[in-house]
Structures are given as C-alpha cells and as structure tokens.
Write a protein that holds these residues in place. Structure first.
Motif, mmCIF file in Angstrom:
data_model
loop_
_atom_site.group_PDB
_atom_site.id
_atom_site.type_symbol
_atom_site.label_atom_id
_atom_site.label_comp_id
_atom_site.label_asym_id
_atom_site.label_seq_id
_atom_site.Cartn_x
_atom_site.Cartn_y
_atom_site.Cartn_z
ATOM 1 N N CYS A 1 85.698 58.068 31.834
ATOM 2 C CA CYS A 1 84.582 58.287 30.170
ATOM 3 C C CYS A 1 85.618 57.145 29.792
ATOM 4 C CB CYS A 1 86.050 59.948 29.243
ATOM 5 S SG CYS A 1 85.358 61.293 30.658
ATOM 6 N N ARG A 2 84.638 56.902 29.073
ATOM 7 C CA ARG A 2 84.735 55.437 27.689
ATOM 8 C C ARG A 2 84.491 56.007 26.800
ATOM 9 N NH1 ARG A 2 80.853 52.673 29.718
ATOM 10 N NH2 ARG A 2 79.529 53.063 27.330
ATOM 11 N N VAL A 3 85.605 55.704 25.447
ATOM 12 C CA VAL A 3 85.575 56.861 24.010
ATOM 13 C C VAL A 3 84.892 55.710 23.376
ATOM 14 C CG1 VAL A 3 86.664 57.165 22.342
ATOM 15 C CG2 VAL A 3 86.990 58.158 24.257
ATOM 16 N N GLU A 4 84.006 55.329 23.207
ATOM 17 C CA GLU A 4 83.764 54.418 22.044
ATOM 18 C C GLU A 4 83.421 55.077 20.373
ATOM 19 O OE1 GLU A 4 79.180 53.872 22.977
ATOM 20 O OE2 GLU A 4 80.315 52.752 24.970
ATOM 21 N N ASN A 5 83.197 53.809 19.184
ATOM 22 C CA ASN A 5 83.724 54.260 17.759
ATOM 23 C C ASN A 5 83.066 53.890 17.330
ATOM 24 O OD1 ASN A 5 83.726 54.112 15.622
ATOM 25 N ND2 ASN A 5 86.417 53.641 15.337
ATOM 26 N N ARG A 6 81.433 54.163 16.367
ATOM 27 C CA ARG A 6 80.621 54.761 16.377
ATOM 28 C C ARG A 6 80.146 53.601 14.514
ATOM 29 N NH1 ARG A 6 76.405 56.151 20.454
ATOM 30 N NH2 ARG A 6 77.570 55.879 22.099
ATOM 31 N N GLY A 7 81.576 53.640 14.080
ATOM 32 C CA GLY A 7 81.488 53.787 12.924
ATOM 33 C C GLY A 7 80.849 55.108 11.872
ATOM 34 N N ALA A 8 81.049 54.895 9.910
ATOM 35 C CA ALA A 8 81.570 55.342 9.448
ATOM 36 C C ALA A 8 79.772 56.515 9.330
ATOM 37 C CB ALA A 8 81.655 55.658 8.050
ATOM 38 N N ARG A 9 79.879 58.182 9.444
ATOM 39 C CA ARG A 9 78.568 58.568 9.392
ATOM 40 C C ARG A 9 79.208 59.918 8.293
ATOM 41 N NH1 ARG A 9 77.034 55.530 11.553
ATOM 42 N NH2 ARG A 9 75.632 55.967 13.998
ATOM 43 N N GLU A 10 78.477 59.888 7.367
ATOM 44 C CA GLU A 10 78.254 60.707 6.092
ATOM 45 C C GLU A 10 76.992 62.542 6.937
ATOM 46 O OE1 GLU A 10 77.967 60.499 1.372
ATOM 47 O OE2 GLU A 10 75.844 61.099 2.631
ATOM 48 N N ILE A 11 77.960 63.205 6.986
ATOM 49 C CA ILE A 11 77.043 64.524 7.727
ATOM 50 C C ILE A 11 77.466 65.424 6.261
ATOM 51 C CG2 ILE A 11 77.933 63.406 9.703
ATOM 52 C CD1 ILE A 11 79.955 66.250 10.004
ATOM 53 N N PRO A 12 75.916 66.272 6.700
ATOM 54 C CA PRO A 12 75.736 67.765 5.585
ATOM 55 C C PRO A 12 76.737 68.853 6.554
ATOM 56 C CG PRO A 12 73.833 67.786 7.239
ATOM 57 C CD PRO A 12 74.685 66.400 7.175
ATOM 58 N N VAL A 13 77.704 70.185 6.038
ATOM 59 C CA VAL A 13 78.262 70.030 5.623
ATOM 60 C C VAL A 13 78.186 72.173 5.013
ATOM 61 C CG1 VAL A 13 80.565 68.939 7.016
ATOM 62 C CG2 VAL A 13 80.020 69.647 4.224
ATOM 63 N N PRO A 14 78.758 73.264 5.591
ATOM 64 C CA PRO A 14 77.655 73.795 4.807
ATOM 65 C C PRO A 14 78.608 73.943 3.198
ATOM 66 C CG PRO A 14 79.095 74.373 7.312
ATOM 67 C CD PRO A 14 79.204 72.967 6.917
ATOM 68 N N GLY A 15 77.993 74.633 2.705
ATOM 69 C CA GLY A 15 77.848 74.660 1.231
ATOM 70 C C GLY A 15 77.709 73.913 0.435
ATOM 71 N N GLY A 16 76.727 73.469 1.099
ATOM 72 C CA GLY A 16 76.139 71.942 0.606
ATOM 73 C C GLY A 16 76.309 70.939 0.565
ATOM 74 N N ALA A 17 78.006 70.297 0.519
ATOM 75 C CA ALA A 17 78.999 69.227 0.900
ATOM 76 C C ALA A 17 78.078 68.105 1.934
ATOM 77 C CB ALA A 17 80.088 69.428 0.549
ATOM 78 N N ILE B 1 81.866 58.919 27.159
ATOM 79 C CA ILE B 1 80.414 59.062 27.843
ATOM 80 C C ILE B 1 81.149 58.791 29.063
ATOM 81 C CG2 ILE B 1 78.815 57.195 28.420
ATOM 82 C CD1 ILE B 1 78.667 55.817 25.400
ATOM 83 N N CYS B 2 81.095 60.041 30.331
ATOM 84 C CA CYS B 2 81.681 59.613 31.045
ATOM 85 C C CYS B 2 80.566 59.820 32.295
ATOM 86 C CB CYS B 2 82.069 61.140 30.983
ATOM 87 S SG CYS B 2 83.498 61.598 29.814
ATOM 88 N N LEU B 3 81.374 59.170 33.348
ATOM 89 C CA LEU B 3 80.943 58.542 34.586
ATOM 90 C C LEU B 3 81.471 59.713 35.800
ATOM 91 C CD1 LEU B 3 79.478 55.333 34.183
ATOM 92 C CD2 LEU B 3 78.102 57.533 33.367
ATOM 93 N N SER B 4 79.891 59.971 36.502
ATOM 94 C CA SER B 4 80.692 60.751 38.137
ATOM 95 C C SER B 4 79.517 60.832 38.878
ATOM 96 C CB SER B 4 81.149 62.404 37.847
ATOM 97 O OG SER B 4 80.604 63.256 37.534
ATOM 98 N N GLU B 5 79.882 60.697 40.225
ATOM 99 C CA GLU B 5 78.812 60.773 41.160
ATOM 100 C C GLU B 5 78.191 61.467 41.046
ATOM 101 O OE1 GLU B 5 80.924 62.022 44.471
ATOM 102 O OE2 GLU B 5 82.839 59.999 44.447
ATOM 103 N N GLY B 6 78.528 62.808 40.483
ATOM 104 C CA GLY B 6 76.986 63.738 39.870
ATOM 105 C C GLY B 6 76.804 63.494 38.940
ATOM 106 N N GLY B 7 76.310 62.279 37.886
ATOM 107 C CA GLY B 7 75.956 61.965 36.637
ATOM 108 C C GLY B 7 76.879 61.032 34.959
ATOM 109 N N GLU B 8 75.950 61.821 34.525
ATOM 110 C CA GLU B 8 76.632 61.356 33.324
ATOM 111 C C GLU B 8 76.877 62.298 32.376
ATOM 112 O OE1 GLU B 8 75.148 57.600 31.746
ATOM 113 O OE2 GLU B 8 74.857 58.544 29.384
#
Length: 211
Positions: free
Chosen positions: A147-163, A173-180
């Motif tokens: 697996c490879r961990v990638e930092n995609r940067g800042a994100r503002e996301i909605p959360v319960p309560g309207g905030a 992102i993880c790879l094996s013989e069976g896929g991704e």
C-alpha cells in the motif's frame, strides 16, 4: 445487520475528497428506530447505550446500499467495538477498520499498526498489509497488499448538524495479485478521523463510516 436502506454514496465526489461519505442530514435516533423492528432484544440494549450517551458511529455498507447507527459497547487502548440493533459488530482501532462480525463474509482481522500513525500524522509512505476475511464458503482467506499512502491536501467537508469540518484527505492505494483497493481517510485538525471509506473484503466491499 439491521440497517436502513438508502441510496449509494456519491462515490465520484468522495474519490476526490470533497463529499460526505454518508448524507449529513442522517439522524442516528431515526436510524435506531428503524433497526428496532428487526431484533427487539438487541435493540433494547442499543437503546440503553444511546440513552446513556455512548459514543456512536454511522456505517454504510455500499454494496448493499444500507446504513445504520452503531453504539460503542467496548473500548480498550484505542480499539472500540460498536454494536448494531441486531447484534452485528464493527471494530475500529483509532477509527481504522479492524474486524466485523455478523455481516456475512466478515473481515476477521487486518494488519494496520503501521498505517495508523502514518495517516493520522498526514504523512505519505509505503506499508504492507494483510487482510483476513471469510469468503462465500465461510473459509478464511488471507490477502497481502502493498500500500501507498498519499496526502491529497486540505478538504472542507460537510458534517452532521449543517456544519463543516476542516480536514486533510488521504488515500491509501493497495495492490495485490488479485487487484487494487483504495481506502480513503479524512483527518481532522485534532488528528482524528472525521470520516473514512474502508475495505472489508471481497464479500462486503467498502464500508463508509462517519466517526
């Protein structure tokens, strides 16, 4: 698992880190009442947990277009077990999916000790992970991923309560013989997961979680 049937998540927006993994107008109490019709005995236990103010999550099994509220029944050293009204369990280690029970094709265990500090510290890097789950014949299957961990940067996301919440979006992102596979994490300013989308095996697929 006694879950409320819903529409699937907006996976297009989620893959870019800009969406809530589950609708932010979800009400845990309403979900619990839906669950209560299926298993009154377990529902009574969950209701007692809810009334006591036990920590709760909302989990969505995307392959089944189903979601529900689960309440914490046990917590030790960062590992917490959450119970649904029918007795199914989801176990999280600092928010990272470590096991399921009672869902069919369950995730029996996952190796995540190295990925947890990496993601919570918002660091990139590579790890090896093994997932053990039950297949359709209830046989234990172990699958190893690089697996490879990638930092995609800042994100503002909605959360319960309207905030909204200020988060850092990371993709594993993880790879094996069976896929991704791709696990997605939104880490809050306090260094804890706000929401995530994590793989539970070939049978269950992805589980989206509001933490």
């Amino acid at each position: 698992m006694a879950l409320l049937l819903t529409g699937c998540a907006d996976t297009g927006g989620i893959e870019h880190g800009n969406s809530a993994v589950i609708g932010t107008n979800t009400a845990m109490k309403r979900l619990f009442k839906q669950d209560a019709r299926h298993n009154p005995v377990q529902a009574a236990r969950v209701e007692a947990l809810a009334r006591a103010g036990a920590p709760a999550i909302i989990a969505q099994i995307e392959s089944r277009a189903a979601q529900g509220a689960l309440y914490q029944v046990q917590s030790r050293k960062g590992v917490s077990a959450y119970l649904s009204a029918d007795g199914s369990l989801i176990t999280l280690d600092q928010g990272f999916l470590s096991a399921t029970r009672g869902l069919g094709g369950d995730l029996m265990s996952s190796e995540h000790a190295r990925v947890i500090p990496m993601v919570l510290a918002r660091r990139e890097g590579a790890v090896e992970r093994t997932f053990r789950h039950l297949n359709g014949d209830d046989r234990l299957v172990a699958e190893r991923f690089v697996c490879r961990v990638e930092n995609r940067g800042a994100r503002e996301i909605p959360v319960p309560g309207g905030a909204t919440a200020q988060t850092t979006f990371l993709a594993e992102i993880c790879l094996s013989e069976g896929g991704e596979l791709r696990n997605l994490y939104w880490v809050g300013q306090d260094g804890q997961l706000v929401q995530s989308r994590q793989w539970a095996g070939d049978w269950l697929g992805m589980i989206a979680i509001l933490h």
